[in-house]
Design an enzyme around this catalytic site. Structure first.
Site, PDB file in Angstrom:
ATOM      1  N   LYS A 140       0.864  -1.187   0.000  1.00 24.29           N
ATOM      2  CA  LYS A 140       0.000   0.000   0.000  1.00 24.29           C
ATOM      3  C   LYS A 140       0.896   1.231   0.000  1.00 24.29           C
ATOM      4  O   LYS A 140       1.762   1.379   0.868  1.00 24.29           O
ATOM      5  CB  LYS A 140      -0.901   0.007   1.230  1.00 24.29           C
ATOM      6  CG  LYS A 140      -1.745   1.271   1.372  1.00 24.29           C
ATOM      7  CD  LYS A 140      -2.614   1.203   2.634  1.00 24.29           C
ATOM      8  CE  LYS A 140      -3.323   2.516   2.911  1.00 24.29           C
ATOM      9  NZ  LYS A 140      -4.173   2.453   4.127  1.00 24.29           N
ATOM     10  N   THR A 141       0.696   2.091  -0.993  1.00 23.73           N
ATOM     11  CA  THR A 141       1.543   3.272  -1.101  1.00 23.73           C
ATOM     12  C   THR A 141       0.740   4.423  -1.688  1.00 23.73           C
ATOM     13  O   THR A 141      -0.452   4.276  -1.990  1.00 23.73           O
ATOM     14  CB  THR A 141       2.785   2.968  -1.962  1.00 23.73           C
ATOM     15  OG1 THR A 141       3.745   4.000  -1.800  1.00 23.73           O
ATOM     16  CG2 THR A 141       2.434   2.833  -3.436  1.00 23.73           C
TER      17      THR A 141
END
Length: 293
Positions: free
Chosen positions: A205-206
């Site tokens: 997740k970014t």
């Protein structure tokens, strides 16, 4: 040993070449075992290959957040519109009915609160795998702080979580936290996402950034984007559309949904982008129509 001095600048991302298909729809995860794939198939829609996650774990570092003052009132009405509920075990147990049937991604780390001068210091694993399994979670989320004083400890936490996840078939979502001193640059996210994937995270997740397609291409496992701060609905939908167009396999959105003027309509609009191929303009038109219905 690798040395940063004298390294050549990466450039051959082969953006026109799709990743190899190895018998499973999720990128880079075809060699995991049955249990891991089963959980991944709950997290990601096997038909679209994508996921819409609803993040409401903000209280574990922020306390009551606008829109989440009452978790029991804010989140249950949105459950049917998303694929994954992303929260802490306390929030899930107290506010989410066990009959909901949705995949759960548990925030499994503890971090310093917003009152502390550096949130990266004090990060650690906040629950054991026995409790993850008791809650029938499909994944756990581990916060990491690349380039911050707490980097080493957060990566140690990630590695231990990956060990436990592999032992029990539970995917680990590696989260790239961005503190006040960390620039949200393409170079930073190229480093952070690749690092977490190479340490064993099944999903990353970014944040969305310039040249995001390079970040996706260089990461060997699926990426989902964080929604980040509250934006006007049209801007949030454009960000989601661009991320999916650039290869992200999902959107993990919180404030841009539960702080929206019409949270359910916003959920539905994002889902149109994630699963049905809507562009941002079409999704925003849908949002306006659903808001007035």
């Amino acid at each position: 040993m690798a040395d940063a001095v004298g390294n050549k600048v990466a450039k051959d991302y082969h953006l026109d070449v799709a990743p190899p298909v190895d018998g499973f729809f999720a990128k880079g995860l075809g060699h995991t075992d049955w249990g891991m794939k089963n959980r991944l198939s709950r997290l990601f829609n096997p038909k679209s290959g994508n996921s819409l996650m609803l993040a409401f774990d903000h209280g574990y570092i922020m306390g009551p957040t606008a829109g989440l003052e009452r978790l029991d009132l804010a989140i249950p009405p949105l459950m049917d519109e998303v694929d994954v509920l992303m929260g802490t075990r306390g929030a899930i147990r107290s506010c989410i009915p066990p009959t909901c049937g949705k995949a759960v991604c548990l925030r499994a780390t503890y971090d310093s609160s917003v009152l502390y001068e550096d949130m990266s210091v004090g990060n650690g694993l906040g629950m054991d795998m026995d409790d993850v399994l008791r809650m029938n979670a499909s994944a756990i989320a581990i916060q990491t702080f690349i380039g911050a004083p707490g980097e080493r400890d957060s990566l140690e936490t990630l590695c231990r979580a990956v060990d436990e996840g592999n032992r029990y078939g539970v995917p680990v979502l590696g989260v790239t936290a961005v503190g006040k001193q960390m620039a949200r640059t393409t170079e930073y996210f190229l480093l952070a996402t690749r690092l977490l994937a190479e340490l064993g995270a099944s999903i990353i997740k970014t944040y969305y950034c310039d040249d995001f397609e390079k970040v996706v291409a260089a990461c060997p496992v699926p990426i989902v984007i964080a929604g980040g701060k509250k934006l006007p609905e049209a801007e949030a939908l454009t960000m989601a559309y661009r991320a999916i167009s650039d290869g992200a396999r999902g959107v993990d959105m919180g404030r841009n949904i539960f702080q929206s003027t019409h949270p359910k309509a916003m959920c539905q609009a994002v889902a149109k982008i994630v699963h049905e191929g809507y562009n941002d303009r079409e999704a925003y038109e849908f949002f306006l129509e659903a808001s007035n219905a």
